[in-house]
Each structure stands twice: as C-alpha cells, then as structure tokens.
Write an enzyme that holds these catalytic residues in place. Structure first.
Site, PDB file in Angstrom:
ATOM      1  N   LYS A 262      42.919  38.239  30.668  1.00 28.86           N
ATOM      2  CA  LYS A 262      42.356  37.012  31.244  1.00 28.86           C
ATOM      3  C   LYS A 262      42.666  35.785  30.380  1.00 28.86           C
ATOM      4  O   LYS A 262      42.851  34.683  30.905  1.00 28.86           O
ATOM      5  CB  LYS A 262      40.847  37.170  31.444  1.00 28.86           C
ATOM      6  CG  LYS A 262      40.469  38.214  32.501  1.00 28.86           C
ATOM      7  CD  LYS A 262      41.020  37.845  33.869  1.00 28.86           C
ATOM      8  CE  LYS A 262      40.497  38.759  34.965  1.00 28.86           C
ATOM      9  NZ  LYS A 262      41.062  38.407  36.289  1.00 28.86           N
TER      10      LYS A 262
ATOM     11  N   TYR B 191      40.747  43.636  28.960  1.00 22.78           N
ATOM     12  CA  TYR B 191      40.442  42.663  30.022  1.00 22.78           C
ATOM     13  C   TYR B 191      40.484  41.231  29.469  1.00 22.78           C
ATOM     14  O   TYR B 191      41.056  40.325  30.086  1.00 22.78           O
ATOM     15  CB  TYR B 191      39.061  43.006  30.579  1.00 22.78           C
ATOM     16  CG  TYR B 191      38.588  42.193  31.751  1.00 22.78           C
ATOM     17  CD1 TYR B 191      38.998  42.498  33.050  1.00 22.78           C
ATOM     18  CD2 TYR B 191      37.696  41.135  31.581  1.00 22.78           C
ATOM     19  CE1 TYR B 191      38.528  41.778  34.136  1.00 22.78           C
ATOM     20  CE2 TYR B 191      37.229  40.402  32.648  1.00 22.78           C
ATOM     21  CZ  TYR B 191      37.643  40.734  33.938  1.00 22.78           C
ATOM     22  OH  TYR B 191      37.187  40.003  35.002  1.00 22.78           O
TER      23      TYR B 191
HETATM   24  N1  LIG Z   1      32.650  39.824  39.127  1.00 20.11           N
HETATM   25  C1  LIG Z   1      32.685  39.101  38.029  1.00 20.11           C
HETATM   26  O1  LIG Z   1      31.670  38.926  37.337  1.00 20.11           O
HETATM   27  C2  LIG Z   1      33.959  38.441  37.584  1.00 20.11           C
HETATM   28  C3  LIG Z   1      33.874  37.508  36.556  1.00 20.11           C
HETATM   29  C4  LIG Z   1      35.017  36.870  36.133  1.00 20.11           C
HETATM   30  C5  LIG Z   1      36.216  37.145  36.728  1.00 20.11           C
HETATM   31  N2  LIG Z   1      36.295  38.051  37.730  1.00 20.11           N
HETATM   32  C6  LIG Z   1      37.602  38.293  38.311  1.00 20.11           C
HETATM   33  O2  LIG Z   1      37.553  37.966  39.690  1.00 20.11           O
HETATM   34  C7  LIG Z   1      38.469  38.801  40.400  1.00 20.11           C
HETATM   35  C8  LIG Z   1      37.726  39.510  41.520  1.00 20.11           C
HETATM   36  O3  LIG Z   1      36.690  40.277  40.940  1.00 20.11           O
HETATM   37  P1  LIG Z   1      35.560  41.005  41.815  1.00 20.11           P
HETATM   38  O4  LIG Z   1      34.342  41.009  40.971  1.00 20.11           O
HETATM   39  O5  LIG Z   1      35.532  40.433  43.167  1.00 20.11           O
HETATM   40  O6  LIG Z   1      36.157  42.480  41.822  1.00 20.11           O
HETATM   41  P2  LIG Z   1      35.899  43.683  42.838  1.00 20.11           P
HETATM   42  O7  LIG Z   1      34.680  43.448  43.646  1.00 20.11           O
HETATM   43  O8  LIG Z   1      36.013  44.905  42.017  1.00 20.11           O
HETATM   44  O9  LIG Z   1      37.173  43.583  43.825  1.00 20.11           O
HETATM   45  C9  LIG Z   1      38.458  43.753  43.302  1.00 20.11           C
HETATM   46  C10 LIG Z   1      39.477  43.386  44.348  1.00 20.11           C
HETATM   47  O10 LIG Z   1      40.787  43.514  43.760  1.00 20.11           O
HETATM   48  C11 LIG Z   1      41.554  44.424  44.530  1.00 20.11           C
HETATM   49  N3  LIG Z   1      42.461  45.153  43.649  1.00 20.11           N
HETATM   50  C12 LIG Z   1      42.157  45.898  42.560  1.00 20.11           C
HETATM   51  N4  LIG Z   1      43.273  46.393  42.006  1.00 20.11           N
HETATM   52  C13 LIG Z   1      44.307  45.954  42.773  1.00 20.11           C
HETATM   53  C14 LIG Z   1      45.702  46.123  42.722  1.00 20.11           C
HETATM   54  N5  LIG Z   1      46.292  46.849  41.778  1.00 20.11           N
HETATM   55  N6  LIG Z   1      46.465  45.535  43.683  1.00 20.11           N
HETATM   56  C15 LIG Z   1      45.894  44.800  44.667  1.00 20.11           C
HETATM   57  N7  LIG Z   1      44.564  44.598  44.759  1.00 20.11           N
HETATM   58  C16 LIG Z   1      43.792  45.171  43.820  1.00 20.11           C
HETATM   59  C17 LIG Z   1      40.553  45.328  45.217  1.00 20.11           C
HETATM   60  O11 LIG Z   1      41.164  45.917  46.369  1.00 20.11           O
HETATM   61  P3  LIG Z   1      40.547  47.266  47.031  1.00 20.11           P
HETATM   62  O12 LIG Z   1      39.274  46.864  47.707  1.00 20.11           O
HETATM   63  O13 LIG Z   1      41.592  47.699  47.995  1.00 20.11           O
HETATM   64  O14 LIG Z   1      40.319  48.224  45.908  1.00 20.11           O
HETATM   65  C18 LIG Z   1      39.455  44.312  45.549  1.00 20.11           C
HETATM   66  O15 LIG Z   1      39.809  43.567  46.694  1.00 20.11           O
HETATM   67  C19 LIG Z   1      39.072  39.735  39.369  1.00 20.11           C
HETATM   68  O16 LIG Z   1      40.302  39.209  38.910  1.00 20.11           O
HETATM   69  C20 LIG Z   1      38.063  39.724  38.266  1.00 20.11           C
HETATM   70  O17 LIG Z   1      38.629  40.053  37.022  1.00 20.11           O
HETATM   71  C21 LIG Z   1      35.183  38.709  38.182  1.00 20.11           C
END
Ligand SMILES: NC(=O)c1ccc[n+]([C@@H]2O[C@H](COP(=O)([O-])OP(=O)(O)OC[C@H]3O[C@@H](n4cnc5c(N)ncnc54)[C@H](OP(=O)(O)O)[C@@H]3O)[C@@H](O)[C@H]2O)c1
Length: 247
Positions: A159, A155
């Site tokens: 990133k 990851y």
């Molecule tokens: N949460 C954190 O603490 C955090 C921190 C830093 C960065 N981020 C980044 O922020 C972004 C969103 O994270 P989140 O926490 O909101 O994640 P999340 O709640 O797990 O949601 C993930 C989203 O990505 C979609 N997705 C996953 N795999 C996919 C694929 N192969 N093709 C198209 N869509 C896909 C999912 O769609 P489905 O619902 O259809 O599965 C969902 O809409 C990510 O890039 C993550 O790495 C998150």
C-alpha cells in the site's frame, strides 16, 4: 450526474468498498465494468443493481495479479464499452502474519495482488486514455501504507508502494490529460475488517477520533469526487478517508 457518459472499470467490484464504488459511479451517470476474482454471483448482483439505475454494466472475471487474465479483461471491456475513462484500482487482499512468521508465499501473494495488480491494470487501460487525452486513475491504498501496522508488513509495503506509484505516474501522465490519485481509507466495515477479533477492534476504535469504522460508501464518495471534473486540478494526491486516525 457528474460522470454522465463516462465508462469506469472497478477492480474488485463484487464486494465491500469496490461494490460501493461501482454503485456510486453509476449513480453519477457512469457505465461500469465490474471486475471480480471468485464471487461471480455477487459481481452479477452489483451489475444488475447498476442496470436498474439505467446505466450499462457487465462483469469481468480476472485475477488482477495475472497479466494474461488482465489483458483478456481489457479486451472484453473494450469490446463492450469501447473506451475507459476512469480506472479504479481497488482489488486487494490481506494475509496478516507477524514478520517472524511471514513466509515467502504470504509476502508474494499480497504484493502480487495489491501492487503488481495495479501495475497490470493500469498498463492495459492507459493507452486508450492517453490516445484520447483524458483519464482518471484512482488507486485504493490504505492508512496502513502510511502508518504501518503490526502483522501487516506485506500489506503495508504494497500500500505504501502504491503511493509512490501514484505520485510518479501523476507526474508522467499529467501532460496527457490523465490524473492519478490515491485514496487511503482507514478502517472500513467490510469483510476485510470483520474477521478482526473484538478486542483488537476496540483498540482500533479507541484510536479513531470519529469513534467508528468508516462505511464503504464514504470511500466511494471520495472516488466519485476524484473521478469527476470537480477534481480537474488534483493529481498526485493522497486523499485520507480515515475518521481522523492518521492526520
Ligand atoms: N476494509 C478496510 O478497512 C480497508 C482499509 C484500507 C484499504 N482497503 C483497501 O480497499 C480495497 C477493498 O477492500 P475491501 O475491504 O472492500 O475488501 P473485501 O471486502 O475483502 O473485497 C475485496 C475485493 O477484491 C476482489 N479481489 C481480491 N483479490 C482479487 C484478485 N486477485 N483479482 C481481482 N479481484 C480480487 C474481491 O473479489 P471476489 O469477491 O471475487 O473475491 C473483492 O471484490 C482493498 O484494496 C483494500 O486493501 C480496505
């Protein structure tokens, strides 16, 4: 209404940060194409919430790590909305394992979605932006790409790769009126973080000066800013939304 008349695509818009981004962009006047992979009902709920605000929205199923599916998504989005001014590359997954236990599949799946997916999505929407001399590309990276994290070599590599991608593309596309920026969220309260064991959560919280996890809406506000005219002279930057955890 800082984004009135603009069309945005949000990958991974069905849940978590992507959902908040899609809603926030619409609140500022953008029409929003909501991409998702599996959760159709949740994506539809986001699109319906957007429509209730008076903006147009639709849902687009595509695995961003599959270039053919991404191409089909682009065709469908352009058929409906004709153009895209704002691309938010948000879709992401984590598959955490210590490096000793990390197999090829665990490595590849995370790189495929989090890094290759951004490449494919950017490729297909770039031509239209370049032709019109305007575009905003916002890549959702992570604090983990800046600091590294135990169990997240895959990851963190993806990133961190996004940061290099963002900076390079910013240089290449500035002459075409397209800005490219990244946001590096810290730990945000979504499904991705909810599975972390409580004792680990407490250890993480102790490292955050603001002493709490971020809310998806707090990341979304940064996306709205970078997508708007308020950020017209900002490109190639990484905006940290992390409660002070990495400075
Ligand atoms: N949460 C954190 O603490 C955090 C921190 C830093 C960065 N981020 C980044 O922020 C972004 C969103 O994270 P989140 O926490 O909101 O994640 P999340 O709640 O797990 O949601 C993930 C989203 O990505 C979609 N997705 C996953 N795999 C996919 C694929 N192969 N093709 C198209 N869509 C896909 C999912 O769609 P489905 O619902 O259809 O599965 C969902 O809409 C990510 O890039 C993550 O790495 C998150």
């Amino acid at each position: 209404m800082r984004l009135k008349g603009k069309v945005a695509v949000v990958t991974g818009g069905s849940r978590g940060i992507g959902r908040a981004i899609a809603l926030a962009l619409a609140e500022e006047g953008a029409d929003v194409a909501v991409n998702y992979q599996r959760n159709e009902a949740m994506a539809r709920e986001v699109a319906q919430a957007i429509e209730r605000t008076g903006r147009a929205s639709d849902i687009y199923q595509a695995d961003v790590s599959d270039p053919e599916q991404v191409q089909r998504m682009r065709d469908a989005v352009l058929k409906r909305f004709e153009r895209v001014e704002i691309l938010v590359n948000n879709a992401g997954i984590n598959r955490d394992k210590s490096f000793a236990k990390m197999d090829d599949d665990t490595w590849r799946s995370v790189i495929s979605v989090n890094l290759n997916g951004v490449f494919y999505c950017t490729k297909v929407f770039l031509d239209g932006m370049a032709a019109r001399g305007y575009g905003r590309i916002i890549n959702i990276s992570s604090i983990v790409g800046q600091m590294g994290n135990f169990g997240q070599a895959n990851y963190a590599a993806a990133k961190a790769g996004l940061l290099g991608f963002t900076k390079s593309l910013a240089r290449e596309l500035a002459g075409k009126g397209i800005t490219v920026n990244a946001i590096a969220p810290g730990f945000i309260a979504t499904d991705m973080v909810s599975g972390v064991p409580d004792d680990v959560k407490q250890k993480i919280l102790a490292q955050i000066p603001l002493r709490r996890f971020g809310e998806p809406e707090e990341v979304a506000k940064a996306v709205v800013f970078l997508g708007s005219e308020d950020a017209s002279y900002i490109t190639g930057q990484v905006l940290n939304v992390n409660g002070g955890m990495y400075v």
